[in-house]
Design a protein around this motif. Structure first.
Motif, mmCIF file in Angstrom:
data_model
loop_
_atom_site.group_PDB
_atom_site.id
_atom_site.type_symbol
_atom_site.label_atom_id
_atom_site.label_comp_id
_atom_site.label_asym_id
_atom_site.label_seq_id
_atom_site.Cartn_x
_atom_site.Cartn_y
_atom_site.Cartn_z
ATOM 1 N N SER A 188 -13.980 0.209 16.077
ATOM 2 C CA SER A 188 -13.002 1.250 15.813
ATOM 3 C C SER A 188 -13.102 1.607 14.323
ATOM 4 O O SER A 188 -12.635 0.859 13.466
ATOM 5 C CB SER A 188 -11.591 0.776 16.156
ATOM 6 O OG SER A 188 -10.650 1.803 15.928
ATOM 7 N N PRO A 189 -13.721 2.731 14.005
ATOM 8 C CA PRO A 189 -14.310 3.702 14.925
ATOM 9 C C PRO A 189 -15.611 3.179 15.554
ATOM 10 O O PRO A 189 -16.138 2.162 15.121
ATOM 11 C CB PRO A 189 -14.573 4.907 14.025
ATOM 12 C CG PRO A 189 -14.818 4.306 12.682
ATOM 13 C CD PRO A 189 -13.886 3.131 12.585
ATOM 14 N N ARG A 190 -16.095 3.919 16.550
ATOM 15 C CA ARG A 190 -17.299 3.510 17.263
ATOM 16 C C ARG A 190 -18.525 3.480 16.352
ATOM 17 O O ARG A 190 -19.391 2.635 16.483
ATOM 18 C CB ARG A 190 -17.591 4.494 18.408
ATOM 19 C CG ARG A 190 -16.676 4.375 19.605
ATOM 20 C CD ARG A 190 -17.190 3.311 20.558
ATOM 21 N NE ARG A 190 -16.601 3.463 21.875
ATOM 22 C CZ ARG A 190 -15.437 2.982 22.237
ATOM 23 N NH1 ARG A 190 -14.694 2.337 21.341
ATOM 24 N NH2 ARG A 190 -14.980 3.137 23.458
ATOM 25 N N CYS A 191 -18.602 4.427 15.427
ATOM 26 C CA CYS A 191 -19.832 4.638 14.663
ATOM 27 C C CYS A 191 -19.711 4.166 13.226
ATOM 28 O O CYS A 191 -18.659 4.285 12.590
ATOM 29 C CB CYS A 191 -20.212 6.113 14.676
ATOM 30 S SG CYS A 191 -20.664 6.732 16.309
ATOM 31 N N SER A 192 -20.814 3.636 12.722
ATOM 32 C CA SER A 192 -20.941 3.274 11.314
ATOM 33 C C SER A 192 -22.377 3.556 10.901
ATOM 34 O O SER A 192 -23.240 3.780 11.743
ATOM 35 C CB SER A 192 -20.601 1.792 11.095
ATOM 36 O OG SER A 192 -21.479 0.972 11.865
ATOM 37 N N CYS A 193 -22.613 3.553 9.602
ATOM 38 C CA CYS A 193 -23.974 3.753 9.107
ATOM 39 C C CYS A 193 -24.644 2.410 8.877
ATOM 40 O O CYS A 193 -23.975 1.410 8.568
ATOM 41 C CB CYS A 193 -23.953 4.535 7.791
ATOM 42 S SG CYS A 193 -23.438 6.264 7.958
ATOM 43 N N LEU A 194 -25.946 2.371 9.059
ATOM 44 C CA LEU A 194 -26.689 1.179 8.680
ATOM 45 C C LEU A 194 -26.464 0.895 7.203
ATOM 46 O O LEU A 194 -26.225 1.821 6.408
ATOM 47 C CB LEU A 194 -28.183 1.388 8.936
ATOM 48 C CG LEU A 194 -28.655 1.368 10.393
ATOM 49 C CD1 LEU A 194 -30.077 1.921 10.505
ATOM 50 C CD2 LEU A 194 -28.601 -0.057 10.958
#
Length: 474
Positions: free
Chosen positions: A340-346
Motif C-alpha cells: 500500500s500503495p501497490r507500486c514502488s520504484c526499484l
C-alpha cells in the motif's frame, strides 16, 4: 430426444450407414421358428451382438454425420456433433463433453461461419480433407491438412478429446495423423495436447468473441520462447499477462506453483525425437477431467470437474489481481500484491511522472536517479555496482547464456554497458536484461534474486560497509 443444444442431455443416434444389417427376411425366419425361451434368448444375443455393435468413435470415407448424429469417444467422455449456442438457428460442428452435466464445448470447426438451419453435414472429402458443408453443398469449413491427405479415409474421436484424421491402415498414434484438432485448437487446452515451442512466440489458443459467440475474440494465449518458455496472454498485440519463465519445474512468475511438484502439477517441457521442444500437461490422476481455457474476456482458467458437486471447479485464474496485469507499475517499477500503495520504484529509481504517480497512475513507471558510470565513458574510480532484489518475478525480454558460476554471469553484465540487470537461475542459466526492466513483481515468499545495476552514488550503504571492512583490514 437430443436436439443438439448446449445443456441438453444427448441421445446418441447411430449413423445411418451403421444401422444393424438385419433384413426383414431374417427377422421373419426368427419369428416363425420354434419359440422356446432358450431359442429366443440365443437369437436375441445373436441379433444384438454381432450385427449391432458398431464403432461410434470413427467415421470412414463415404459415411457422413448429419445434424442430430454424433461420434463419441470409446470411453464416451467426448462427443462430436452439431450444436447451437445463443441463436438456435445457427449451428456449429464441435467437440464437447458427453458424460457430465455441463457439456462444455472444447473445440469448434466452423467457429466464424455458422450454418443456418439443420441441414449441415460432416464428411471426409475425395481429397482426404475433413469437410463441413451446408444443405446446398457449399463448403463451410475444411481441415486444410498441411500434408498430402488424399489417402485419409478415417476420422476418429480419441479418448483424449482429439479428433484425428488418418488413413484406414494407420495406427492410432496421433503423430501419424494427416490432421488433428489438437494441432488446431480453439480456446481450450487439454491434457496430452502438445504445444510447439519454436523460435518465435506462438499464439496457440484464441478466445471466443462472447460467451455465446465462438468466433475468434480479442484475446490469445500461447508460448513465448525468449530466454526460457513462458505462457503469455495477449490482448490483440498487447501483452496482458505472463507466467514468468519455465525453470524446469514450474513457471517462476506464478507464486502458487511453488507448492506443487512437476508430477503433481503436470506441466512438462521436453525435446522429442524430431528435435523440437513441446509443452505438455498431464494430471496426476488421468481419470480426472481437466482443461485450461482462455475465456472470452481474457482470463486463463484451469478447471477440474468435481464429481461431488457436479460442476467445474476453478483451480486457478490469471490475471488474479492488479499486480498480475502486465507491467502494472511501468518500467523499472515493482508491484507488491500486499503493498500500500501497490507500486514502488526499484532502488536507485524515481517516478518518471511524480504528479501522476501520487494520484495512483503508475503506468509511466520509473527512471534512473543517477547516470551509470559505464555509460558516461569516464573514469573517476567510482564504478557502477549491483543491488540484489530478492523474491522477484523476473522481468520480461531476457537473453540467456550458459555460464558455470554467478561470478561469470556478473562479469558478462559488467562488461556490457547496455546490461541493466542479471540473474543466474538453475536450469535456465545466466539471464541478462539489456533493455528496460518490465513487469517486475515482489512475490515475498517465492521468486528469484535479480541484481540491478546502479550508479556508485546509489550504493551508499553497500559502499560504507566495504569502506569499513577495508579500514578494519588495514
Amino acid at each position: 430426444m437430443y436436439n443438439g443444444s448446449v445443456g441438453s442431455v444427448p441421445h446418441v443416434k447411430a449413423f445411418k450407414s451403421l444401422i444393424c444389417p438385419c433384413s426383414s427376411m431374417r427377422l421373419q425366419r426368427m419369428i416363425t421358428m420354434r419359440r422356446s425361451p432358450v431359442t429366443v434368448f440365443l437369437f436375441s444375443l445373436l441379433f444384438l451382438a454381432p450385427f449391432c455393435h458398431a464403432a461410434t468413435d470413427r467415421l470412414t470415407k463415404g459415411q457422413s454425420i448429419k445434424d442430430g448424429e454424433t461420434l463419441k469417444s470409446s470411453d464416451e467422455n467426448f462427443e462430436l456433433g452439431f450444436f447451437s449456442l445463443g441463436n438456435p438457428t445457427s449451428r456449429y460442428v464441435g467437440i464437447r463433453y458427453s458424460k457430465i452435466q455441463d457439456q462444455a464445448v472444447i473445440w469448434v470447426a466452423n467457429r466464424d461461419k455458422p450454418i443456418s438451419g439443420t441441414d449441415g453435414v460432416l464428411r471426409i472429402g475425395e481429397d482426404g480433407k475433413l469437410l463441413v458443408v451446408d444443405g446446398n453443398e457449399s463448403l463451410v469449413w475444411s481441415s486444410n491438412a498441411s500434408v498430402a491427405s488424399s489417402n485419409a479415409t478415417t476420422v476418429r474421436l480419441d479418448i483424449t478429446g482429439n479428433l484425428i484424421l488418418s488413413s484406414s491402415d494407420s495406427t492410432d498414434d496421433a503423430d501419424e495423423a494427416y490432421w488433428q484438432s489438437f494441432n488446431n485448437p480453439t480456446d481450450t487446452y487439454l491434457p496430452n495436447m502438445k504445444v510447439l515451442i519454436g523460435s518465435a512466440e506462438i499464439h496457440v489458443l484464441s478466445s471466443w468473441r462472447s460467451a455465446s459467440d465462438p468466433s475468434p475474440g480479442n484475446f490469445t494465449m500461447g508460448v513465448d520462447p525468449r530466454g526460457a518458455p513462458q505462457i503469455v496472454i495477449w490482448e490483440q498485440s498487447r501483452r496482458r499477462w505472463r507466467s514468468g519463465h519455465w525453470n524446469g519445474i514450474l513457471f517462476s512468475g506464478v507464486p502458487y506453483m511453488a507448492a506443487f511438484t512437476t508430477y503433481q502439477y503436470g506441466f512438462k517441457v521436453s525435446r522429442e525425437g524430431n528435435g523440437k521442444l513441446y509443452l505438455t500437461y498431464n494430471p496426476s490422476d488421468p481419470s480426472e477431467l481437466n482443461k485450461f481455457q482462455i475465456t472470452w474476456n481474457g482470463f486463463e482458467e484451469q478447471k477440474r470437474w468435481n464429481n461431488s458437486t457436479q460442476a467445474w471447479q476453478v483451480m486457478q485464474s490469471q490475471p488474479s489481481e492488479d499486480c498480475e496485469n502486465y507491467n502494472y507499475c511501468g518500467n523499472f517499477g515493482v508491484c507488491t500484491p500486499s503493498g500500500s500503495p501497490r507500486c514502488s520504484c526499484l532502488e536507485g529509481f524515481e517516478p518518471r511522472h511524480p504528479d501522476q504517480w501520487r494520484l495512483g497512475n503508475w503506468s509511466g513507471g520509473c527512471e534512473r536517479r543517477s547516470p551509470l558510470q559505464c555509460q558516461s565513458n569516464t573514469s573517476n574510480g567510482r564504478e557502477d555496482g549491483f543491488k540484489a532484489v530478492r523474491c522477484t518475478k523476473l522481468p520480461d525480454f531476457v537473453d540467456v547464456y550458459s555460464v558455470t558460476s554467478d561470478d561469470d554471469c556478473k562479469k558478462m553484465c559488467v562488461n556490457n554497458c547496455s546490461c541493466k540487470a542479471y540473474a543466474r537461475v538453475d536450469v535456465i542459466g545466466c539471464m541478462l536484461w539489456n533493455g528496460d526492466l518490465t513487469d517486475v513483481q515482489n512475490h515475498i515468499k517465492s521468486g528469484n534474486t535479480m541484481h540491478v545495476r546502479l550508479a556508485y552514488s546509489e550504493l551508499g550503504s553497500v559502499n560504507s560497509l566495504l569502506l569499513l571492512f577495508s579500514l578494519i583490514l588495514l
